[in-house]
Design an enzyme around this catalytic site. Structure first.
Site, short mmCIF file in Angstrom:
data_model
loop_
_atom_site.label_atom_id
_atom_site.label_comp_id
_atom_site.label_asym_id
_atom_site.label_seq_id
_atom_site.Cartn_x
_atom_site.Cartn_y
_atom_site.Cartn_z
N ASP A 18 -10.57 3.24 4.75
CA ASP A 18 -11.04 1.91 4.70
C ASP A 18 -12.58 1.90 4.61
O ASP A 18 -13.20 0.85 4.22
CB ASP A 18 -10.46 1.26 5.87
CG ASP A 18 -9.36 0.23 5.85
OD1 ASP A 18 -9.17 -0.26 4.43
OD2 ASP A 18 -8.59 0.30 6.44
N GLN A 65 -4.15 -1.31 9.79
CA GLN A 65 -4.22 -2.90 9.07
C GLN A 65 -4.77 -3.91 10.26
O GLN A 65 -4.50 -3.76 11.28
CB GLN A 65 -2.74 -3.37 8.74
CG GLN A 65 -2.72 -4.46 7.77
CD GLN A 65 -3.43 -4.17 6.49
OE1 GLN A 65 -3.68 -3.58 5.91
NE2 GLN A 65 -3.90 -5.46 6.06
N LYS A 98 0.85 -1.11 0.10
CA LYS A 98 -0.08 -0.08 0.11
C LYS A 98 0.74 1.38 0.34
O LYS A 98 0.49 2.35 -0.75
CB LYS A 98 -0.94 0.13 1.26
CG LYS A 98 -2.02 -0.96 0.95
CD LYS A 98 -2.86 -1.36 2.51
CE LYS A 98 -3.74 -2.34 2.13
NZ LYS A 98 -4.56 -2.78 3.44
N1 GUN Z 1 -7.09 -6.76 6.48
C1 GUN Z 1 -7.63 -7.50 5.41
N2 GUN Z 1 -8.38 -6.56 4.66
C2 GUN Z 1 -8.17 -5.38 4.98
C3 GUN Z 1 -8.55 -3.88 4.50
O1 GUN Z 1 -9.13 -3.80 3.41
N3 GUN Z 1 -8.26 -2.94 5.22
C4 GUN Z 1 -7.38 -3.02 6.39
N4 GUN Z 1 -7.26 -1.96 7.37
N5 GUN Z 1 -7.10 -4.09 6.92
C5 GUN Z 1 -7.38 -5.21 6.13
#
Ligand code: GUN
Length: 297
Positions: free
Chosen positions: A120, A97, A53
């Site tokens: 998110d 995350q 990311k």
């Molecule tokens: N863990 C698995 N998918 C995601 C996501 O789309 N965003 C975040 N922050 N954590 C995740």
């Protein structure tokens, strides 16, 4: 007949090229979008995702900052980091995350992120905005990516029966809400099925478009789909494969070989939904920056 492949990799590249231009033009006006990622602990998959990311953000010209806390970090420590990022004018998007270590209450953390920086789309305010059809909502990246894939591959869900298999907060539920919206990419008739749905095949066979997000390989097989269906496979599962150097390969939730004989279009795994999630995170960050920039934040 073999199905047409919907390449998330290609569509994500297209979106990222568009974003590069948008970011360059914002920079001329003095606005550099900023994304903060927060990683707590040592989960190898989480580390990999956060790294991807940040790299993607940097490539797009987005200012990116990673905050890394130890596996034993306290909830108070993490909430302090979020507070600082909420008030930092260089940061327009915050992503913590998931999953988090067990001593930290995930819902408290998601609630602490300012909704306008919640790239998110997991904050309850944004979940509510999505449910009530707010066109300016920051929507969760993976389902948003699925909608973009459908639109850009000529499979507009409007007027179609879309069956979503999976009811997670990250994919299944927001997916259904996006498809229901009275807006571009929405206007579908939506059925949500899940792990407790009896005779899943009877439901999936009625789908014009099938979105599968359950996290289990071979959940949908050839006999469970209608000829001509469009299939979006959100799954990423590791299965043992001694013929591969790493000893495993990554597969989706759909039996690709079988289903692609019956479907008219299908996404591969890898190279399908995965790259779209990152592209939509960048898109959400740019949108958040523009809104916060206009608000003087
Ligand atoms: N863990 C698995 N998918 C995601 C996501 O789309 N965003 C975040 N922050 N954590 C995740």
């Amino acid at each position: 007949m073999a199905a047409r492949i919907i390449s998330g990799k290609d569509i994500a590249r297209e979106i990222r090229d568009e974003l590069n231009e948008r970011v360059a033009s914002l920079a001329k006006d003095g606005l550099v979008p900023g994304l903060a990622t927060v990683l707590v602990g040592e989960n190898p998959a989480s580390r990999l995702y956060v790294g991807m990311k940040n790299k993607a953000a940097a490539e797009a010209g987005i200012h990116s900052r990673q905050v890394t806390l130890s596996e034993s970090a306290s909830e108070t420590e993490l909430l302090g980091v979020i507070h600082d990022l909420n008030t930092d004018p260089q940061i327009h998007g915050i992503l913590v995350q998931l999953p988090l270590p067990r001593q930290i209450d995930e819902s408290k953390v998601l609630l602490a992120i300012h909704p306008d920086k919640d790239v998110d789309g997991f904050h309850p305010v944004n979940v509510g905005r999505l449910a009530t059809g707010d066109p300016n909502v920051l929507a969760p990246c993976t389902p948003r990516g699925v909608i973009e894939m459908l639109l850009r591959s000529g499979a507009d869900p409007s007027g179609k029966h879309v069956v979503v298999v999976g009811r997670s907060n990250i994919v299944g539920k927001p997916m259904a809400l996006l498809l229901l919206r009275k807006a571009a990419g929405g206007n579908a008739t939506v059925t949500v099925a899940h792990s407790r749905t009896p005779d899943l095949g009877a439901i999936t066979r009625t789908a014009d478009i099938l979105v599968v997000a359950v996290g289990w390989p071979n959940t949908v097989t050839r006999d469970m789909v209608k000829p001509g269906v469009t299939v979006i496979d959100v799954g990423t599962n590791r299965v043992d494969d001694p013929t591969r150097p790493r000893g495993y390969r990554v597969v989706g939730d759909v039996d690709f070989e079988g289903v692609s004989q019956v479907a008219s279009a299908i996404t591969p795994v890898p190279g399908g939904v995965g790259p779209m999630t990152i592209a939509m995170l960048l898109a959400n960050t740019v949108e958040a920056a523009i809104r916060l920039g206009k608000a003087g934040g």
